[in-house]
Write a protein that holds these residues in place. Structure first.
Motif, PDB file in Angstrom:
ATOM      1  N   THR A  29       0.811  -1.217   0.000  1.00  0.00           N
ATOM      2  CA  THR A  29       0.000   0.000   0.000  1.00  0.00           C
ATOM      3  C   THR A  29       0.847   1.271   0.000  1.00  0.00           C
ATOM      4  O   THR A  29       0.324   2.364  -0.203  1.00  0.00           O
ATOM      5  CB  THR A  29      -0.951   0.027   1.214  1.00  0.00           C
ATOM      6  N   LEU A  30       2.161   1.133   0.187  1.00  0.00           N
ATOM      7  CA  LEU A  30       3.064   2.291   0.166  1.00  0.00           C
ATOM      8  C   LEU A  30       3.893   2.351  -1.116  1.00  0.00           C
ATOM      9  O   LEU A  30       4.656   3.295  -1.314  1.00  0.00           O
ATOM     10  CB  LEU A  30       3.992   2.267   1.384  1.00  0.00           C
ATOM     11  N   GLN A  31       3.773   1.352  -1.961  1.00  0.00           N
ATOM     12  CA  GLN A  31       4.546   1.328  -3.194  1.00  0.00           C
ATOM     13  C   GLN A  31       4.071   2.433  -4.130  1.00  0.00           C
ATOM     14  O   GLN A  31       2.895   2.764  -4.177  1.00  0.00           O
ATOM     15  CB  GLN A  31       4.433  -0.039  -3.866  1.00  0.00           C
ATOM     16  N   GLY A  34      10.688   3.517  -1.999  1.00  0.00           N
ATOM     17  CA  GLY A  34      11.700   2.621  -2.564  1.00  0.00           C
ATOM     18  C   GLY A  34      12.941   3.359  -3.016  1.00  0.00           C
ATOM     19  O   GLY A  34      14.065   2.889  -2.811  1.00  0.00           O
ATOM     20  N   LYS A  35      12.766   4.532  -3.619  1.00  0.00           N
ATOM     21  CA  LYS A  35      13.904   5.346  -4.062  1.00  0.00           C
ATOM     22  C   LYS A  35      14.779   5.755  -2.879  1.00  0.00           C
ATOM     23  O   LYS A  35      16.001   5.751  -2.965  1.00  0.00           O
ATOM     24  CB  LYS A  35      13.412   6.609  -4.774  1.00  0.00           C
ATOM     25  N   VAL A  36      14.134   6.119  -1.780  1.00  0.00           N
ATOM     26  CA  VAL A  36      14.866   6.533  -0.568  1.00  0.00           C
ATOM     27  C   VAL A  36      15.650   5.346  -0.003  1.00  0.00           C
ATOM     28  O   VAL A  36      16.816   5.477   0.380  1.00  0.00           O
ATOM     29  CB  VAL A  36      13.885   7.097   0.486  1.00  0.00           C
ATOM     30  N   ILE A  37      15.028   4.183   0.011  1.00  0.00           N
ATOM     31  CA  ILE A  37      15.668   2.995   0.576  1.00  0.00           C
ATOM     32  C   ILE A  37      16.862   2.560  -0.259  1.00  0.00           C
ATOM     33  O   ILE A  37      17.936   2.281   0.281  1.00  0.00           O
ATOM     34  CB  ILE A  37      14.645   1.854   0.719  1.00  0.00           C
ATOM     35  N   ALA A  87      20.761   2.334   0.879  1.00  0.00           N
ATOM     36  CA  ALA A  87      21.542   1.101   0.751  1.00  0.00           C
ATOM     37  C   ALA A  87      22.832   1.356  -0.029  1.00  0.00           C
ATOM     38  O   ALA A  87      23.909   0.870   0.355  1.00  0.00           O
ATOM     39  CB  ALA A  87      20.704   0.022   0.066  1.00  0.00           C
ATOM     40  N   GLU A  88      22.738   2.110  -1.100  1.00  0.00           N
ATOM     41  CA  GLU A  88      23.926   2.446  -1.892  1.00  0.00           C
ATOM     42  C   GLU A  88      24.903   3.286  -1.078  1.00  0.00           C
ATOM     43  O   GLU A  88      26.113   3.058  -1.117  1.00  0.00           O
ATOM     44  CB  GLU A  88      23.518   3.176  -3.166  1.00  0.00           C
ATOM     45  N   TRP A 148      12.417   0.036 -13.518  1.00  0.00           N
ATOM     46  CA  TRP A 148      12.525   0.881 -12.313  1.00  0.00           C
ATOM     47  C   TRP A 148      13.983   0.973 -11.874  1.00  0.00           C
ATOM     48  O   TRP A 148      14.482   2.049 -11.564  1.00  0.00           O
ATOM     49  CB  TRP A 148      11.633   0.317 -11.200  1.00  0.00           C
ATOM     50  N   TYR A 149      14.668  -0.165 -11.857  1.00  0.00           N
ATOM     51  CA  TYR A 149      16.085  -0.157 -11.466  1.00  0.00           C
ATOM     52  C   TYR A 149      16.945   0.601 -12.479  1.00  0.00           C
ATOM     53  O   TYR A 149      17.877   1.302 -12.103  1.00  0.00           O
ATOM     54  CB  TYR A 149      16.607  -1.582 -11.273  1.00  0.00           C
ATOM     55  N   ILE A 150      16.631   0.488 -13.749  1.00  0.00           N
ATOM     56  CA  ILE A 150      17.371   1.239 -14.767  1.00  0.00           C
ATOM     57  C   ILE A 150      17.215   2.740 -14.526  1.00  0.00           C
ATOM     58  O   ILE A 150      18.183   3.505 -14.627  1.00  0.00           O
ATOM     59  CB  ILE A 150      16.918   0.824 -16.187  1.00  0.00           C
TER      60      ILE A 150
END
Length: 178
Positions: free
Chosen positions: A97-99, A104-107, A111-112, A138-140
């Protein structure tokens, strides 16, 4: 959740395993996963992982499972594994429900940053099911590159799910961390 607020990141512990397992399952498998866009429900049935797999990442000598909280609630997680000159990124799950709200971009950025600053690695690697074109795209957009290097899906190992098709394989994606 206020997506403008920065979430809290912390190393997961063994006590988190049940909640993490439920989060990971909800993000990828079953009807709950359909509330988000990362669902694998149409290509895999069963579990995404099991309690032993989650605990293995938490307790691994060169690994870290990060729990992401907002307002005291577990909302996401991701795995990092230090593999010499690079870090492996996996077990990435955001509450369905948060996607799509930018969490995700922040996470992945955190991580990086962690892999670069804490471990001194110059590259992040991950594997993604090659049929997941939307997820790969999305990853690209986050700076990852398709390598064309494929590895087989672990057919017959139900701890990773029960495939509904016979063409599954993982593609290696990489990103230079500068």
């Amino acid at each position: 959740m206020d997506t403008a607020a920065r979430p809290a990141f912390r190393p997961a512990t063994a006590a988190d395993v049940p909640a993490l397992l439920a989060l990971i399952q909800s993000a990828y498998r079953g009807d709950d996963s359909r509330a988000g866009w990362t669902t694998e429900a149409d290509i895999l049935d069963g579990s995404r992982t099991d309690a032993d797999g989650v605990l293995e990442v938490i307790e691994g000598e060169n690994s870290r499972l990060t729990a992401v909280e907002a307002g005291g609630d577990l909302v996401a997680c991701c795995q990092l594994e230090h593999r010499g000159s690079y870090a492996y990124f996996g077990m990435f799950a955001v509450r369905p429900t948060l996607q799509g709200a930018g969490l995700g971009k922040v996470i992945i950025a955190e991580a990086e940053r962690f892999a670069r600053e804490e471990w001194g690695v110059a590259e992040m690697r991950m594997t993604v099911l090659s049929v997941r074109e939307d997820l790969i795209a999305w990853y690209i957009r986050r700076g990852y590159t398709r390598t064309g290097v494929m590895s087989p899906f672990p057919y017959g190992q139900e701890r990773f799910g029960r495939p509904t098709r016979d063409d599954l394989q993982f593609e290696l994606l990489t990103k230079k961390l500068g």
